[in-house]
Structures are given as structure tokens and as C-alpha cells.
Design a protein around this motif. Structure first.
Motif, short mmCIF file in Angstrom:
data_model
loop_
_atom_site.label_atom_id
_atom_site.label_comp_id
_atom_site.label_asym_id
_atom_site.label_seq_id
_atom_site.Cartn_x
_atom_site.Cartn_y
_atom_site.Cartn_z
N ASP A 39 -7.11 12.83 4.60
CA ASP A 39 -7.07 13.78 3.49
C ASP A 39 -5.88 14.72 3.58
O ASP A 39 -5.62 15.50 2.64
CB ASP A 39 -8.37 14.59 3.43
CG ASP A 39 -9.55 13.75 2.98
OD1 ASP A 39 -9.31 12.69 2.36
OD2 ASP A 39 -10.70 14.14 3.26
N ALA A 62 -2.91 13.65 3.57
CA ALA A 62 -1.80 12.93 2.92
C ALA A 62 -1.17 13.71 1.76
O ALA A 62 0.06 13.82 1.69
CB ALA A 62 -2.26 11.56 2.46
N PRO A 63 -1.96 14.26 0.81
CA PRO A 63 -1.34 15.01 -0.29
C PRO A 63 -0.51 16.20 0.16
O PRO A 63 0.55 16.49 -0.41
CB PRO A 63 -2.54 15.45 -1.14
CG PRO A 63 -3.62 14.47 -0.81
CD PRO A 63 -3.43 14.15 0.64
N LYS A 123 0.84 -1.21 0.00
CA LYS A 123 0.00 0.00 0.00
C LYS A 123 0.88 1.25 0.00
O LYS A 123 0.60 2.22 -0.71
CB LYS A 123 -0.91 0.01 1.22
CG LYS A 123 -1.97 -1.06 1.25
CD LYS A 123 -2.79 -0.95 2.53
CE LYS A 123 -3.81 -2.05 2.65
NZ LYS A 123 -4.55 -1.98 3.94
N VAL A 124 1.92 1.23 0.82
CA VAL A 124 2.83 2.38 0.89
C VAL A 124 3.47 2.64 -0.47
O VAL A 124 3.57 3.77 -0.94
CB VAL A 124 3.92 2.14 1.95
CG1 VAL A 124 4.92 3.30 1.96
CG2 VAL A 124 3.30 1.97 3.33
N ARG A 125 3.89 1.56 -1.11
CA ARG A 125 4.54 1.66 -2.42
C ARG A 125 3.61 2.27 -3.45
O ARG A 125 4.01 3.10 -4.28
CB ARG A 125 4.99 0.26 -2.86
CG ARG A 125 5.93 0.24 -4.05
CD ARG A 125 6.37 -1.18 -4.35
NE ARG A 125 7.17 -1.76 -3.28
CZ ARG A 125 6.74 -2.71 -2.43
NH1 ARG A 125 5.51 -3.19 -2.54
NH2 ARG A 125 7.53 -3.16 -1.49
N ARG A 126 2.35 1.89 -3.41
CA ARG A 126 1.38 2.37 -4.41
C ARG A 126 0.95 3.80 -4.16
O ARG A 126 0.71 4.56 -5.10
CB ARG A 126 0.15 1.45 -4.42
CG ARG A 126 0.43 0.10 -5.11
CD ARG A 126 -0.82 -0.76 -5.26
NE ARG A 126 -1.23 -1.38 -4.01
CZ ARG A 126 -2.32 -1.06 -3.31
NH1 ARG A 126 -3.11 -0.07 -3.74
NH2 ARG A 126 -2.62 -1.68 -2.20
N HIS A 127 0.85 4.19 -2.91
CA HIS A 127 0.29 5.52 -2.58
C HIS A 127 1.35 6.58 -2.31
O HIS A 127 1.04 7.78 -2.31
CB HIS A 127 -0.64 5.41 -1.38
CG HIS A 127 -1.85 4.55 -1.63
ND1 HIS A 127 -2.83 4.88 -2.54
CD2 HIS A 127 -2.21 3.35 -1.10
CE1 HIS A 127 -3.77 3.94 -2.55
NE2 HIS A 127 -3.41 2.99 -1.69
N GLY A 128 2.59 6.18 -2.05
CA GLY A 128 3.64 7.15 -1.83
C GLY A 128 3.62 7.78 -0.45
O GLY A 128 4.39 8.70 -0.17
N VAL A 129 2.74 7.34 0.41
CA VAL A 129 2.69 7.77 1.80
C VAL A 129 2.48 6.55 2.68
O VAL A 129 2.02 5.51 2.22
CB VAL A 129 1.56 8.80 2.07
CG1 VAL A 129 1.84 10.11 1.36
CG2 VAL A 129 0.22 8.24 1.67
N ARG A 165 2.78 14.89 1.57
CA ARG A 165 3.65 14.47 0.47
C ARG A 165 4.23 15.69 -0.25
O ARG A 165 5.42 15.72 -0.59
CB ARG A 165 2.88 13.59 -0.51
CG ARG A 165 3.75 12.95 -1.58
CD ARG A 165 3.01 11.86 -2.32
NE ARG A 165 1.76 12.33 -2.88
CZ ARG A 165 0.56 11.78 -2.62
NH1 ARG A 165 0.46 10.75 -1.82
NH2 ARG A 165 -0.53 12.26 -3.18
N ALA A 192 5.63 10.92 4.63
CA ALA A 192 6.12 10.90 3.25
C ALA A 192 7.63 11.03 3.28
O ALA A 192 8.20 11.60 4.22
CB ALA A 192 5.50 12.04 2.44
#
Length: 243
Positions: free
Chosen positions: A219, A221-222, A172-178, A225, A194
Motif C-alpha cells: 500500500d 506504492a502510491p 504488470k509494471v507497465r500497467r501499474h506504473g510501479v 509514485r 517508481a
């Protein structure tokens, strides 16, 4: 001088005087005079064929600048900005073996809930959001080695304690970058992290936002990052070009 440096930087091969004058808009005699001074100081090298390239002095200065960049000093303005935007604690963590060590933190003061992410505090890689970022970087075999070496001890009832569970989480971390820590280090505290990379592209730290569970908002997270990316750029990191 700066125009000449910029043009030389754009060309992988040595550049003749005529082309340098043309691309900088300088008169040939002016460009030649400036290049002469730059050559004598090591900023530019001139070959016997009369072509120019960037000199070794720039590498020396670049190494000096890099050595003087402090991760904590570079990160703090962005950390304070994120803190102001969210009102929550912002942490800077680095890897030390099988643990994450928190080297800087902004305190929220919003809640009496104790957060373990104080300066100097340590926590296992697999229970922390920042630690999961480093485990993703390690790759599958090193993650297996880590699990075997540490036994994946639990800090709370929600800590990941199996290799299968850890691998699923890291995917999951790999796919989402966080990465997330959902009450895994301390009950009642959650984190989003991040990664921060240096000029060589190496993961050198994690930026995390820690909140009491009742105020946790995925929310954010972006924004986390984006803040981590800003710090990476300040350290000299250039993301790979999108093809």
C-alpha cells in the motif's frame, strides 16, 4: 519585465507592442522602454516588423540551469520526506548498462537485516524494482536482447530467470506504473520503485523503498509514485496533458 516574459512565453508567434501592453496592463511607452532593455541584453528579439519574441539568451540561461541541477541534490529532500513517512530505507538508483547502481540512500536503522541497496552497490536490471522500470522503457525487442545477453542469472530462489517470466512481470509494471522486487536481489528484502524523469521526459532514475520482508506493505506504492513524480517535476518534467 516578468509580465512581458510571461506573455511572450504564452504566444508561439511574435507579438506586437500594442498587444503586449494590453495583456500586461503596462502603458505602451513603458512596455516599449522595458522591451528595449530586454532586446539589448538578448532576452527578447525584435523583428523589423516591430513584433517581439523570446530571445536566445533565455535558452542559454536555461541550459546553464539544467547543467547545474544535481539529481541527487534535487531528490534528497523528497527522499527524506518519504523516509520520515515510512521509517524505511529510500534508495535512488540509476542505470549503468545492464545493472542498476545506487547513488543515494537514506538508512532506516530499524532492523539489523542487511540491505544491498547501499551507495555504490550494483544489481542486475531484471532482479531490481528500479531495473524493471528501465526494462519497460526499453521495449520488447531490447528486453529479448537483454535476456539473451545476460542469461537472466538468479540472485535468489525467487529471481526471474526466464524471458517469459520477465515479460509477464514487465507487463504488470507497465500497467501499474510501479515495480516490485520480492526477495529477488536478497532473501528477506523487498522493494517498491517508481520512475524519475527529466525535463526531456527521459527515465533517468528510480526511487525505491526497501524493507525487510516482514514489514513489506504494497500500500506504500502510491506514496512512492507520488514522491518520484515530485522529484521529476523538480527536474523540469511536465507530464503529458490528459485528453
Amino acid at each position: 519585465m516578468m509580465k512581458l516574459l510571461d506573455v511572450l512565453a504564452e504566444h508561439p508567434d511574435p507579438v506586437p507592442l500594442k498587444q503586449l501592453a494590453l495583456e500586461t496592463g503596462l502603458h505602451s511607452s513603458t512596455a516599449h522602454r522595458i522591451l528595449g532593455a530586454m532586446t539589448s541584453s538578448g532576452f527578447v528579439e525584435r523583428s523589423d516588423a516591430g513584433v517581439y519574441r523570446l530571445g536566445i539568451r533565455l535558452l542559454e540561461l536555461g541550459s546553464l540551469v539544467k547543467s547545474r541541477i544535481s539529481l541527487r541534490e534535487t531528490a534528497m529532500p523528497a527522499m527524506l520526506k518519504l523516509h520520515a513517512a515510512t521509517g524505511e530505507s529510500v534508495n535512488l538508483g540509476i542505470r549503468a548498462g545492464d545493472e542498476i547502481v545506487y547513488v543515494e540512500r537514506t538508512s532506516s536503522g530499524k532492523s539489523a537485516v542487511r540491505v544491498v541497496h547501499i551507495v555504490g552497490a550494483r544489481a542486475p536490471l531484471h532482479t531490481t524494482a528500479t531495473g524493471k522500470l528501465f526494462l519497460v522503457e526499453d521495449g520488447a525487442q531490447k528486453v529479448k536482447d537483454y535476456a539473451k545477453r545476460t542469461g537472466l542469472p538468479a540472485s535468489t530462489g525467487t529471481s526471474i530467470t526466464t524471458l517469459q517470466g520477465l515479460e509477464k512481470e514487465l507487463d504488470k509494471v507497465r500497467r501499474h506504473g510501479v515495480a516490485f522486487d520480492m526477495d529477488e536481489v536478497e532473501n528477506g528484502v523487498r522493494c517498491i520503485a517508481a520512475g524519475i524523469r527529466d525535463d526531456a521526459g527521459e527515465l533517468v532514475a528510480g526511487l525505491s523503498l526497501s524493507t525487510p520482508s516482514e514489514r513489506f506493505d504494497p500500500d506504500w506504492a502510491p506514496l512512492i509514485r507520488e514522491t518520484a513524480d515530485d522529484i521529476s517535476r523538480a527536474l523540469g518534467y511536465t507530464p503529458p496533458a490528459v485528453r
